[in-house]
Design a protein around this motif. Structure first.
Motif, PDB file in Angstrom:
ATOM      1  N   GLU A  35      61.857   9.786 -21.010  1.00  0.00           N
ATOM      2  CA  GLU A  35      60.597   9.140 -21.317  1.00  0.00           C
ATOM      3  C   GLU A  35      60.848   8.213 -22.417  1.00  0.00           C
ATOM      4  O   GLU A  35      61.481   8.916 -23.462  1.00  0.00           O
TER       5      GLU A  35
ATOM      6  N   ASP B  81      63.267  15.442 -20.146  1.00  0.00           N
ATOM      7  CA  ASP B  81      62.672  15.462 -21.390  1.00  0.00           C
ATOM      8  C   ASP B  81      62.459  17.152 -21.738  1.00  0.00           C
ATOM      9  O   ASP B  81      61.842  17.472 -22.768  1.00  0.00           O
TER      10      ASP B  81
ATOM     11  N   PHE C 266      62.526  18.991 -25.254  1.00  0.00           N
ATOM     12  CA  PHE C 266      61.503  18.812 -26.249  1.00  0.00           C
ATOM     13  C   PHE C 266      60.384  19.819 -25.852  1.00  0.00           C
ATOM     14  O   PHE C 266      59.078  19.479 -25.677  1.00  0.00           O
TER      15      PHE C 266
ATOM     16  N   GLU D  61      58.570  21.672 -27.698  1.00  0.00           N
ATOM     17  CA  GLU D  61      57.133  21.653 -28.502  1.00  0.00           C
ATOM     18  C   GLU D  61      56.262  20.822 -27.754  1.00  0.00           C
ATOM     19  O   GLU D  61      55.036  21.323 -27.930  1.00  0.00           O
ATOM     20  N   ASP D  62      56.301  20.216 -26.850  1.00  0.00           N
ATOM     21  CA  ASP D  62      55.234  19.343 -26.367  1.00  0.00           C
ATOM     22  C   ASP D  62      54.528  20.263 -25.211  1.00  0.00           C
ATOM     23  O   ASP D  62      53.342  19.647 -24.514  1.00  0.00           O
TER      24      ASP D  62
ATOM     25  N   ARG E 181      56.771  14.840 -17.169  1.00  0.00           N
ATOM     26  CA  ARG E 181      56.869  16.205 -17.945  1.00  0.00           C
ATOM     27  C   ARG E 181      56.008  17.245 -17.596  1.00  0.00           C
ATOM     28  O   ARG E 181      56.128  18.293 -18.054  1.00  0.00           O
TER      29      ARG E 181
ATOM     30  N   GLY F 220      53.557  17.641 -29.857  1.00  0.00           N
ATOM     31  CA  GLY F 220      53.899  16.706 -30.639  1.00  0.00           C
ATOM     32  C   GLY F 220      52.700  16.030 -31.536  1.00  0.00           C
ATOM     33  O   GLY F 220      52.808  15.626 -32.543  1.00  0.00           O
TER      34      GLY F 220
ATOM     35  N   ARG G 180      49.548   9.940 -25.399  1.00  0.00           N
ATOM     36  CA  ARG G 180      49.789  11.151 -24.627  1.00  0.00           C
ATOM     37  C   ARG G 180      48.690  12.207 -24.838  1.00  0.00           C
ATOM     38  O   ARG G 180      48.551  13.027 -23.928  1.00  0.00           O
TER      39      ARG G 180
ATOM     40  N   HIS H 274      53.697  10.368 -31.652  1.00  0.00           N
ATOM     41  CA  HIS H 274      52.955  11.422 -31.757  1.00  0.00           C
ATOM     42  C   HIS H 274      52.626  11.571 -33.159  1.00  0.00           C
ATOM     43  O   HIS H 274      53.122  10.972 -34.079  1.00  0.00           O
TER      44      HIS H 274
ATOM     45  N   ALA I 197      66.342   9.648 -27.554  1.00  0.00           N
ATOM     46  CA  ALA I 197      65.499  10.062 -26.443  1.00  0.00           C
ATOM     47  C   ALA I 197      64.114  10.302 -27.051  1.00  0.00           C
ATOM     48  O   ALA I 197      63.177  10.814 -26.501  1.00  0.00           O
ATOM     49  N   GLU I 198      64.129   9.762 -28.378  1.00  0.00           N
ATOM     50  CA  GLU I 198      62.681   9.677 -29.056  1.00  0.00           C
ATOM     51  C   GLU I 198      62.188  11.004 -29.467  1.00  0.00           C
ATOM     52  O   GLU I 198      61.045  11.458 -29.781  1.00  0.00           O
TER      53      GLU I 198
ATOM     54  N   CYS J 131      60.250  18.973 -32.477  1.00  0.00           N
ATOM     55  CA  CYS J 131      60.269  18.963 -30.821  1.00  0.00           C
ATOM     56  C   CYS J 131      61.022  19.825 -30.207  1.00  0.00           C
ATOM     57  O   CYS J 131      60.649  19.957 -29.039  1.00  0.00           O
TER      58      CYS J 131
HETATM   59  C1  CIR Z   1      58.820  11.911 -24.518  1.00  0.00           C
HETATM   60  O1  CIR Z   1      58.626  10.482 -24.593  1.00  0.00           O
HETATM   61  O2  CIR Z   1      58.143  12.417 -24.300  1.00  0.00           O
HETATM   62  C2  CIR Z   1      60.214  12.252 -24.895  1.00  0.00           C
HETATM   63  N1  CIR Z   1      61.396  11.273 -24.648  1.00  0.00           N
HETATM   64  C3  CIR Z   1      60.183  12.438 -26.359  1.00  0.00           C
HETATM   65  C4  CIR Z   1      59.445  13.755 -26.921  1.00  0.00           C
HETATM   66  C5  CIR Z   1      59.585  14.076 -28.111  1.00  0.00           C
HETATM   67  N2  CIR Z   1      58.709  15.035 -28.686  1.00  0.00           N
HETATM   68  C6  CIR Z   1      58.200  15.232 -29.680  1.00  0.00           C
HETATM   69  O3  CIR Z   1      58.263  14.302 -30.538  1.00  0.00           O
HETATM   70  N3  CIR Z   1      57.222  16.231 -29.679  1.00  0.00           N
END
Ligand code: CIR
Length: 255
Positions: free
Chosen positions: A17, A60, A63, A65-66, A85, A114, A130, A160, A241-242, A247
C-alpha cells in the motif's frame, strides 16, 4: 525483559500500500539485510526477538506494528484500515496468544497500530485515513477498566500518528508540528524535528534507548542537544514502502 515480534520482509513487498509516496523499485535483498540488522540491534539491547516467517502473499506484513496494540495487561488486535492488510492479524493473534489475553477491534472500527502512541496511561490515537472514531470508542471500552484514557488526535498530510510524533524519553516527544498540533500534548517536553527532514519524527524507544535512522542528521542533532544519543539503524529500503522504525516490531514487556 522485553519481547519483540517481527516478521520477515515479504517477497511481494513491491505491491505494498502507498498513500503519500510514489511507487519506486524496492530492493528485496537490501530490505531483508537491513531488517535483519534491525532485529540484531534489538537483540543487542537484550530484547527477545520472535521473528515470524515471511507471508509471501501479504505485501505489507513486515509492518507488524499495525496489527496489534500490546499493553502490559492485554493486547488489542486491530482491524487495519487497508483491506489488503486485514489478513495479517491472524498469525499475529497466534503469536501473541501465549503472552496476553486478546481483544479485537470490530467493524465498523478500523485501526492501524501506527496510529497508536501510548504514553503512560494515556493512549493517543491518530484520526487518519486508516483509523476511525469507532475504533477509538471500542478501545476506550476495552481499556478503561485497566485505567487507560484513549484520546483521538487529528493528523494531516501523513500516514499515521507515529509519522508525526513518537516518544523519545518518559517525559519527551519528538514531533513534526506541520502534521500534528502540539497542543495535544500538554505537560510533555517536545523536541521538534528539523523542518527540512519531514519524516524525522519516527523514533523507536526500546527500554531507555532510542533507535533512529541515519537519514535525519539535523534532527538527530536536536535529539543530542537534548541529551538523547540514539543508536542508528537504517531501514531506508522499507521507507520506500512507507514504513519506518516503529512499524517493524511489536515490543512489549514479558510479564
Ligand atoms: C501501509 O501503507 O500500510 C504500508 N505500506 C506502510 C505501513 C507503515 N506502518 C506504520 O507506519 N506503522
Amino acid at each position: 525483559m522485553l519481547i519483540a515480534i517481527t516478521r520477515a520482509v515479504s517477497r511481494s513487498i513491491i505491491n505494498c500500500e502507498l498513500t503519500h509516496l510514489e511507487r519506486v523499485p524496492i530492493d528485496l535483498e537490501r530490505a531483508r539485510i537491513q531488517h535483519h540488522a534491525y532485529e540484531e540491534t534489538l537483540r543487542g539491547l537484550d530484547v527477545e526477538v520472535h521473528s515470524l516467517p515471511e507471508e509471501p502473499h501479504l505485501p505489507d506484513s513486515v509492518f507488524v506494528e499495525d496489527t496489534a496494540i500490546v499493553l502490559d495487561e492485554c493486547a488489542l488486535l486491530t482491524r487495519p484500515g487497508a483491506v489488503s492488510r486485514r489478513p495479517e492479524t491472524e498469525s499475529i493473534a497466534r503469536a501473541l496468544a501465549p503472552f496476553r489475553s486478546l481483544f479485537t477491534v470490530q467493524t465498523p472500527g478500523s485501526l492501524d497500530g501506527g496510529d497508536v502512541l501510548t504514553v503512560g496511561r494515556t493512549i493517543f490515537v491518530g484520526l487518519s485515513s486508516r483509523s476511525n472514531q469507532s475504533a477509538i470508542d471500542q478501545m476506550q471500552t476495552f481499556l478503561a477498566p485497566y485505567g487507560y484514557t484513549v484520546k483521538g488526535v487529528q493528523i494531516t498530510d501523513c500516514l499515521h500518528l507515529k509519522s508525526a510524533v513518537t516518544q523519545v524519553r518518559t517525559d519527551t516527544l519528538l514531533v513534526n508540528p506541520a502534521w500534528i498540533d502540539k497542543a495535544n500534548f500538554p505537560g510533555m517536553k517536545l523536541i521538534e524535528i528539523d523542518p527540512s527532514e519531514q519524516y524525522a519524527a519516527n523514533a523507536l524507544l526500546v527500554g531507555g534507548t532510542v533507535l533512529y535512522q541515519p537519514a535525519y542528521p539535523m534532527t538527530q542533532a536536536c535529539l543530542e542537544a537534548a541529551g538523547i544519543y540514539p543508536v542508528l539503524v537504517d531501514e531506508s529500503e522499507l521507507g520506500k514502502a512507507e514504513g519506518a522504525l516503529t512499524c517493524c516490531a511489536l515490543i512489549f514487556r514479558k510479564t
